[in-house]
Design a protein around this motif. Structure first.
Motif, short mmCIF file in Angstrom:
data_model
loop_
_atom_site.label_atom_id
_atom_site.label_comp_id
_atom_site.label_asym_id
_atom_site.label_seq_id
_atom_site.Cartn_x
_atom_site.Cartn_y
_atom_site.Cartn_z
N ILE A 1 -3.47 6.61 -4.63
CA ILE A 1 -2.18 6.49 -3.94
C ILE A 1 -2.44 6.38 -2.44
O ILE A 1 -3.11 7.24 -1.87
CB ILE A 1 -1.33 7.75 -4.20
N ALA B 1 10.00 6.25 -8.23
CA ALA B 1 9.15 5.23 -8.85
C ALA B 1 10.02 4.22 -9.58
O ALA B 1 10.95 4.58 -10.31
CB ALA B 1 8.19 5.88 -9.84
N CYS C 1 4.24 3.24 0.21
CA CYS C 1 3.21 3.64 -0.74
C CYS C 1 2.61 2.41 -1.41
O CYS C 1 3.34 1.56 -1.92
CB CYS C 1 3.87 4.54 -1.79
N ALA D 1 9.79 10.98 -3.65
CA ALA D 1 9.37 9.64 -4.10
C ALA D 1 10.24 9.18 -5.26
O ALA D 1 10.62 9.99 -6.11
CB ALA D 1 7.90 9.67 -4.53
N LYS E 1 1.77 12.35 -1.92
CA LYS E 1 0.97 11.99 -3.10
C LYS E 1 1.39 12.82 -4.31
O LYS E 1 1.47 12.29 -5.43
CB LYS E 1 -0.52 12.19 -2.80
N LEU F 1 9.48 6.05 -0.76
CA LEU F 1 9.38 7.47 -0.44
C LEU F 1 9.92 7.79 0.93
O LEU F 1 10.12 6.90 1.77
CB LEU F 1 7.93 7.95 -0.59
N VAL G 1 4.60 11.42 -5.58
CA VAL G 1 4.37 10.16 -6.31
C VAL G 1 3.84 10.45 -7.71
O VAL G 1 4.29 9.86 -8.70
CB VAL G 1 3.40 9.24 -5.53
N VAL H 1 6.83 2.20 -5.56
CA VAL H 1 7.32 3.54 -5.20
C VAL H 1 7.96 3.47 -3.83
O VAL H 1 7.41 2.87 -2.90
CB VAL H 1 6.15 4.55 -5.16
#
Ligand SMILES: CC(C)(COP(=O)(O)OP(=O)(O)OC[C@H]1O[C@@H](n2cnc3c(N)ncnc32)[C@H](O)[C@@H]1OP(=O)(O)O)[C@@H](O)C(=O)NCCC(=O)NCCS
Length: 117
Positions: free
Chosen positions: A74, A113, A86, A111, A56, A98, A59, A96
């Protein structure tokens, strides 16, 4: 289009202490019920929670310039083959990807994005 990347490392003991001290007050502030349901209460429960906490934070680092996110915005879940994925409650045009790893002492997550096109 890639918007950003994020990485985070969490000491498992930090999460273990928070669980021991605050119990569900801690876990429910950070995690959604469906995330907690996916983590069996076995030997590596603390590791897996720490890994999701790291995920998290990774992210948030990857996305922070686009939209503000809280921990519970998240969701970190697993596919049938064990791979993590995610879901976001905000930012429908964002995706996202990860990766997560955890050992006895530390958990790390990375992560990336992306903006959906
Ligand atoms: C998936 C795999 C790479 C995990 O590696 P590991 O060193 O055992 O464990 P790590 O702590 O580094 O990673 C665990 C995390 O990997 C992620 N993961 C699991 N399966 C995955 C997959 N198919 N793809 C991507 N990530 C995966 C999960 O997020 C998992 O943590 P979680 O269960 O808490 O969500 C490993 O189990 C594997 O399947 N390796 C394939 C190679 C192989 O089979 N070698 C054996 C012959 S020598």
């Amino acid at each position: 289009m890639i918007l950003g990347i994020g990485i985070d490392m969490v000491k498992i003991d930090k999460i273990r202490k928070a669980i021991n001290r605050w119990g569900s007050g801690f876990t429910e502030r950070i995690f959604n019920p469906e995330e907690l349901e996916g983590i069996a209460k076995g030997k590596i429960y603390d590791q897996r929670l720490a890994a999701r906490f790291a995920a998290k934070e990774a992210v948030i680092k990857a996305i922070s310039k686009s939209i503000p996110l809280s921990f519970r915005d998240i969701l970190i879940l697993n596919r049938g083959n064990g791979a993590p994925y995610c879901n976001l409650k905000k930012g429908k045009n964002l995706k996202v990807i990860l990766s997560i790893t955890h050992i006895e002492d530390y958990a790390v997550a990375c992560a990336v994005a992306q903006k959906k096109i």
